[in-house]
Structures are given as C-alpha cells and as structure tokens.
Design a protein around this motif. Structure first.
Motif, short mmCIF file in Angstrom:
data_model
loop_
_atom_site.label_atom_id
_atom_site.label_comp_id
_atom_site.label_asym_id
_atom_site.label_seq_id
_atom_site.Cartn_x
_atom_site.Cartn_y
_atom_site.Cartn_z
N THR A 17 68.01 -66.92 -17.47
CA THR A 17 67.95 -68.37 -16.98
C THR A 17 67.06 -68.61 -15.84
O THR A 17 66.80 -69.82 -15.25
CB THR A 17 69.42 -69.14 -16.87
OG1 THR A 17 70.19 -67.98 -15.80
CG2 THR A 17 70.21 -69.12 -18.28
N TRP A 52 66.35 -75.70 -14.05
CA TRP A 52 67.01 -76.16 -15.19
C TRP A 52 67.52 -77.85 -14.82
O TRP A 52 68.23 -77.89 -14.02
CB TRP A 52 68.03 -75.57 -16.05
CG TRP A 52 67.40 -74.20 -16.44
CD1 TRP A 52 67.25 -73.01 -15.58
CD2 TRP A 52 67.06 -73.95 -17.78
NE1 TRP A 52 66.78 -72.06 -16.71
CE2 TRP A 52 66.78 -72.37 -17.91
CE3 TRP A 52 67.36 -74.53 -18.86
CZ2 TRP A 52 66.34 -71.85 -19.12
CZ3 TRP A 52 66.90 -73.91 -20.15
CH2 TRP A 52 66.44 -72.66 -20.04
N ARG A 106 68.46 -80.28 -20.30
CA ARG A 106 67.86 -79.12 -20.84
C ARG A 106 69.11 -77.78 -21.01
O ARG A 106 68.74 -77.16 -21.88
CB ARG A 106 66.81 -78.28 -19.59
CG ARG A 106 65.33 -79.12 -19.87
CD ARG A 106 64.21 -78.41 -19.18
NE ARG A 106 63.17 -79.14 -19.34
CZ ARG A 106 62.30 -78.81 -20.33
NH1 ARG A 106 62.45 -78.02 -21.36
NH2 ARG A 106 61.18 -79.40 -20.41
#
Length: 338
Positions: free
Chosen positions: A216, A290, A294
C-alpha cells in the motif's frame, strides 16, 4: 442430531449418553482438538489400549469389533476414527442398532453436506454432528482468551486484537502460537502489545504485515519479498487475504478521519490497536496516496481474492502474488500522479 457452537462445547466436555460424535469441517486442527477433548472426557489416559482404540479410514470393517469389545480394566471405551469417509456409514449404522456404551469419535474433515455419514449422524438421537470451521473476529478472540485463561494469563485488548489479526485459519497453528505466548508470560502473567510483538516477532504474520504495508506504500520489491517469505513459512492464501483486508480497513478508517478534518497523526493515533511505531512511516505514506474510495475498491478486490482462493483447484498462490503486485502497482501509480 446437529449441534451449534454453544452446545458443542458442553457436549465435548461431557458426552453423557451420546454414542457417536462426528467432527467435520475445513479446520482440521479444530477437528483434531475437539476429538481429543471428547476422548479425554471419557478416557483420561489416551494411551490405555484397553479403553482407547484408534482406527484409520481404511479400517471400517474393524469398527464393530472395537465398539463391542470389553474394557478389561473397567470404564467406558472410546473408538477414535480418523479421516473417515462415507465408507464408515454402513458399519456405524449397524453398531447404532445394537446396545453399547462405547463412545465413537469420528474425524471426517472432508465430508460434504450430502454425505451419507453426516445424514446418519444428524438424524440419530444418540449421535451428534459438530461442524469445525475456521474461527475469526470475536469468536477467534474469545478462543484465544479462553486458552490463555487456562493458564490464568490476561491479555490487553489491543494486544489481543493485533494477535488475532495475524493468525491463519488453522486451529492447530493458533494453539501453537498461544502456547508460545503462555510460555513467555508464565502462569498468572499479563500480556501487553509489546509483549506479544516481542514473543511472536518471527511468526509468519509479521511477513504478512510487511507485505501489506509495503504494497500500500508502493514498495513493490519489499512487498514481493515479504509475500514470498510468508508463503515459504506456510501461511495460507486465505490468511493473506484476511490480513490485507484488515490493513485496508484500518487505512480507510484513518483516511475518513482525515477527510473529516483530523490531522494524519491524530487519525493514526486514534486507531485501535495503534499502528506499531516501526510502521508509522509506511502507514503514513499509504494515507497520503490512497483516497477512501480507492481503499474501498481495494478492499472489495481483496474480498474477491479470498473467495477465489477458496475455490477447489484455484491457483491460490499465484492469485495472492498477483494481488499484492496489483496493490503495489496502484500505489506506485498514485505516487507518480501526485
């Protein structure tokens, strides 16, 4: 008859007049643990050959012989059948048609809902069928507390939540990690989050966290290395999917808090359990990349990954590797577009 989870715990501790206990489901570790609990309730010494007989799946013809054998030392006998199939249905039906106080415990993790053996047991008043499926969420946390309570050990809520998030779907592996914690804490001890991290820092779950945080944050190389390490350590693809999903939900909670006006630092501090200090940088990087939408999309894709991994014959290892690569690729794209 078919038993629910609450009734199952009581029956396993005291089978009473039951003559058959059938244990089935996906969690083979839980199947074995429950079989052992039921056997010990009747025969405290499982090594006693006069009271305990263990049969494998290839010995259905021996079932009747063992069920009606006499206990030369007194006490109720146990016949423990492992890896049973529907081939055990006919001999078991014949045994149930005659009087006996022997307890037959059957491990049959591979049975389907239409199994003839399950149908027989679920429809008989002196037999009980117990499903053994992987625990998660509050049920898993309750089981961990119960295991630790047996040693009079307490665990802090944030430590329990973090620890449960690392565990895979197999009860045997869970018990092994809990026993490690119990040994670390000592009888009557107290476990904090730092204690748990120190004790199981080398567990496969840490590799899972490495993969989730790196992916991530857009670190493809670190994410690939971490997922390969987790898979090499025997972590199941389903555990990988659940760990990723937990991480994405935590990111989204913090992202929504930021969208409502909180600073990034305050949003991270508000999470329970808190972000481990060594991972705050990667977590913060992900939050800056992010959006909440999303992250929701990524969470839905991860849920689909878990379902795909559960399909018979699915290339689950490849699916996990590809999903991690996609998450890292998305984060890298978001970094370039900033």
């Amino acid at each position: 008859m078919k038993l629910d989870a609450r009734s199952a715990a009581r029956i396993l501790r005291d089978p009473g007049a039951l003559r058959v206990i059938l244990l089935h489901g996906d969690d083979t570790g839980l199947v074995r643990e429950r079989a052992r609990t039921a056997a010990l309730a009747v025969a405290p010494d499982l090594d006693d050959p006069f009271r305990v007989a263990v049969l494998d799946r290839d010995a259905p013809e021996r079932l009747e012989e063992e069920v009606f054998a006499l206990s030369l030392t007194g006490g109720r006998r146990v016949v423990w059948v492992r890896d049973a199939t529907d081939a055990m249905t006919a001999p078991l039906k014949h045994c149930l048609g005659q009087a006996s106080d022997t307890l037959v415990i059957i491990e049959a993790p591979g049975l389907t809902a239409r199994s003839r053996l399950r149908t027989l047991v679920e429809g008989h008043a002196e037999a009980a069928a117990i499903a053994c499926y992987p625990e998660e969420g509050r049920a898993l946390e309750a089981s961990i507390r119960q295991m630790l309570a047996a040693e009079e050990i307490r665990i802090d809520p944030d430590a329990l939540s973090w620890f449960a998030g690392l565990l895979g779907p197999d009860r045997a592996a869970t018990r092994g990690e809990v026993e490690k914690l119990a040994l670390y804490a000592g009888r009557g001890g107290q476990l904090s989050l730092d204690d748990v991290r120190a004790c199981i820092g080398d567990a496969a779950g840490v590799s899972l966290e490495d993969a989730a945080f790196a992916a991530t944050a857009g670190d493809r190389a670190a994410a690939d290395t971490a997922i390969e390490r987790a898979l090499a350590e025997g972590t199941s693809p389903i555990a990988i999917a659940r760990s990723l999903l937990s991480h994405l939900h935590r990111l989204r909670r913090a992202r929504l808090a930021m969208d409502s006006g909180q600073s990034r630092t305050d949003a991270m501090r508000a999470l329970r359990p808190p972000v481990f200090f060594k991972r705050t940088e990667a977590f913060g990087q992900a939050l800056s990349l992010w959006t909440a939408d999303r992250l929701m999309d990524a969470a839905e894709q991860t849920q689909s990954l878990e379902l795909d991994c559960k399909q018979t014959g699915a290339p689950d290892l490849t699916l996990c590797r590809r999903h991690i690569a996609r998450l890292a690729g998305t984060a890298m794209m978001l970094r370039r577009d900033r």
